[in-house]
Scaffold this motif. Sequence first.
Motif, PDB file in Angstrom:
ATOM      1  N   ASP A  49       0.986  -1.440   0.179  1.00 30.50           N
ATOM      2  CA  ASP A  49       0.335  -0.191  -0.681  1.00 30.50           C
ATOM      3  C   ASP A  49       0.541   1.607  -0.017  1.00 30.50           C
ATOM      4  N   ILE A  89       0.035 -11.961   4.441  1.00 32.87           N
ATOM      5  CA  ILE A  89      -0.753 -11.341   2.818  1.00 32.87           C
ATOM      6  C   ILE A  89      -2.426 -11.576   3.276  1.00 32.87           C
ATOM      7  N   ASP A 102      -6.782  -9.728   2.532  1.00 30.17           N
ATOM      8  CA  ASP A 102      -7.853  -9.405   1.266  1.00 30.17           C
ATOM      9  C   ASP A 102      -6.917  -8.134   0.425  1.00 30.17           C
ATOM     10  N   VAL A 103      -6.625  -8.849  -0.387  1.00 28.19           N
ATOM     11  CA  VAL A 103      -5.083  -8.230  -1.428  1.00 28.19           C
ATOM     12  C   VAL A 103      -6.371  -8.061  -2.933  1.00 28.19           C
ATOM     13  N   THR A 149      -3.418  -3.662  -1.236  1.00 26.58           N
ATOM     14  CA  THR A 149      -4.413  -4.863  -0.420  1.00 26.58           C
ATOM     15  C   THR A 149      -6.590  -3.850  -0.786  1.00 26.58           C
ATOM     16  N   THR A 150      -7.051  -4.150  -0.582  1.00 26.63           N
ATOM     17  CA  THR A 150      -8.365  -3.721  -0.960  1.00 26.63           C
ATOM     18  C   THR A 150      -8.685  -3.020  -0.208  1.00 26.63           C
ATOM     19  N   ASP A 166      -9.368 -15.470   5.766  1.00 33.79           N
ATOM     20  CA  ASP A 166      -9.370 -14.286   5.361  1.00 33.79           C
ATOM     21  C   ASP A 166     -10.227 -13.829   5.237  1.00 33.79           C
ATOM     22  N   SER A 195     -10.384  -5.847   8.187  1.00 32.66           N
ATOM     23  CA  SER A 195     -10.286  -7.442   7.993  1.00 32.66           C
ATOM     24  C   SER A 195      -9.730  -7.808   8.700  1.00 32.66           C
ATOM     25  N   ARG A 224      -6.407  -5.624   9.756  1.00 35.69           N
ATOM     26  CA  ARG A 224      -6.364  -4.469   8.828  1.00 35.69           C
ATOM     27  C   ARG A 224      -8.046  -2.974   8.926  1.00 35.69           C
ATOM     28  N   SER A 281      -2.726  -1.238  10.835  1.00 37.47           N
ATOM     29  CA  SER A 281      -2.618  -2.764  10.494  1.00 37.47           C
ATOM     30  C   SER A 281      -2.056  -3.349  11.698  1.00 37.47           C
TER      31      SER A 281
END
Length: 740
Positions: A133, A147, A149-150, A177-178, A201, A218, A248, A266
């Motif tokens: 990010d 890693i 919610d990407v 990430t989303t 996840d 997330s 996150r 996060s």
Amino acid sequence: MIDRSLTLRFLSASTLAIACAQPALAQESIDSSDIEATGAEQADNSMLDVIVVTANRREENLQDVAVSAATISADTVKTIFDSGADVTALAGRVPGLFVESSNGRAAPRFYIRGLGNTDFDLAASQPVSVVMDDVVLENVSLKSFPIFDVERIEVLRGPQGTLFGRNTPAGIVKIDTTKPGDEFAVQGSLSYGSFDTVSIDGGVTVPLVPGLASVRLSGLWQQRDDWVDNGFTGEKNAYGAYSDIAGRAQLLLTPTDRLSILGSYSVRDLDGTSTLFRANILGPNSNELNENYDRDTVYYDAGGGNEAKYKAEIATVKAEYEADFATLTSITSWADSEGSSRGDIDGGNAVSGPGFIPFQSDTKDALSLDQFTQEIRLASNSGGLFEWQVGGFYFDSDFDVTTVGFDFPPPVTVNHTNESWAVFGQVTGEVTPELKLTGGLRYTEDDKDFFVRDAADPQARSVSDERISWDLAAFYELSGDASLFARVASGFRAPTIQGRDVAFFNPPSVATSEKIMSYEAGLKSELLNRRIRFNLAGYYYTIDDPQFSAIGGADNLVQLVNANKGRGYGFEVDSAFQITPDFLITAGTSWNKTEIQDNQLAVGTCLQCNVRDPLVNIGGTDRALVDGNPFPNAPEWIADFTARYAVPISAQGELFAYTDWTYQGATNFFLYESAEFNSDDQFEGGLRIGYAKFDGSLEVALFARNITDEDNVKGGIDFNNNTAFVNDPRVIGVSVRFQH
């Protein structure tokens, strides 16, 4: 300071609870006609998806960027992490990328085009930068951040020193990430498999005030039970467990059409098992696993349970203001990481071995890190014949590394600080409708300091350097289906101080900056109405003063060294084939030839292995001349393959089978070459079979990771016994995915 453990549990629990509660509600809002329409559109879609990358800090079609790059999709990430894997599972997922770790889940080492760093120290620098990010994760402990919610992972191969800073001579692994959006959205992935392996996840976006504020929560939870016995003590299921929890929270504010502010926090809490070293499982005079190897058993008399515990937090504020002519971006980030790992480093015991163990080692390394970064960037708005961007970057880190021996050597704490700043700019111009030229320039100043805490002789060291990095690229569109590109780029890795050996009564070592010049050219094409994608890149690079780590040997040292020169050359192929709307194949391969060029560089070697290099006696100790050897952990071949075939069974969904495979060719572990410490012809495969809805709202599958249960040696420990560590075993399980 906010209590990290409490925040982590709240984020993870909230995210997963909301995510798991939503599918039924989401289904009620979709009527059957919507599902049928979505399914029909999917059935008619015979073209490959467009791949978006941000190699130039703006969203662009991969096929329009003059750089060798590849992506790993969100679905692929979920698939390879079904078995609870960590970031090392990214190895081989795109051509040219290799990842490994001798520190368990805590400190991975990344390599691109053969360039990396085998140093296991918590202060080790790497020529591959990991950016999540838009925030650089410089320390190895931050690179291990889970890693989840990407949106996508991009791998940018070759120097990226203009826009992304120092310490990028090999390339970048860029994780996006989303983000929160204007509409409610939820996704989740749950899997359960062998060894009570769990991987969950999830992410949910909730608009708070339409058009003004939204939040995304997330979470990730991965865990596994102990499954490895201790054959020396007789304890069953003594090692192998882990619990890795991360969360996150993101808040997006859009007070005007021109201004957006994204805040992100996060956290991570890891409680696991450090790498299980296995004494004398290689050779003699062979890299094959011998009779001392048993995947389910180790023979430890020390290590304190091989515990690894780490906590981390990352807080970021990204603000963007879009003026009429350009967009101003500010990215401010704070990160900290703390924890420790301990291990039976010799991999056995003094009574039964296995094999001969010259001396015992039980060691713990601990880290306490703070990092701050600030970037400001002004970029022209996209769409014109002429695009530009300028900016500045500031980096500051301060961390302690403590080495503890049980019961020798005594604890020693060393401090590392690193301050760096840079200014940069890039210009892209459309010379003709077919030809674009891009040029970039960056000035960087980098300062590092080192000292030993609470020592009469602090052995302080300071290093600094200032460098100009630049790149020039041309992109020529042959037709609507194919383009050519060429790129010349420079980069450097800043000077490095290695102080771990102070704990073993040796002075710290220093390596000067390594400087790289890279040349690459390639073809990008999408054929047959975007049913075939074929991208090819060839490259050649030279390095002045490459930094290497000489590890182990009879002296049992960890020392930084500079070779005189190094070089590498090879090619990368990325391809995809949409054979039918229901049958997709992707395939990639890379060939990489690296060479150390220094006829004076001599390093210590193991005592029990068969060294293939010429030996020279220095100070009464035989050392190996490594001129002409490949770079450590630089696989000559890497290949990946996936295939997905589906059979529609209704207007709503399909049965599918998906398989993925990676191949790793000849790989030398150390600077010197021996018969034992290398690997060749390794592969791992996975399989998923299940049911999926066309609209992506639900998928249920059976899966297997490392389906053939390969025993692959992933690295060695030069501890004067032929000690190594291996990959994870086969995991079979079931997974459920949903989204709305």
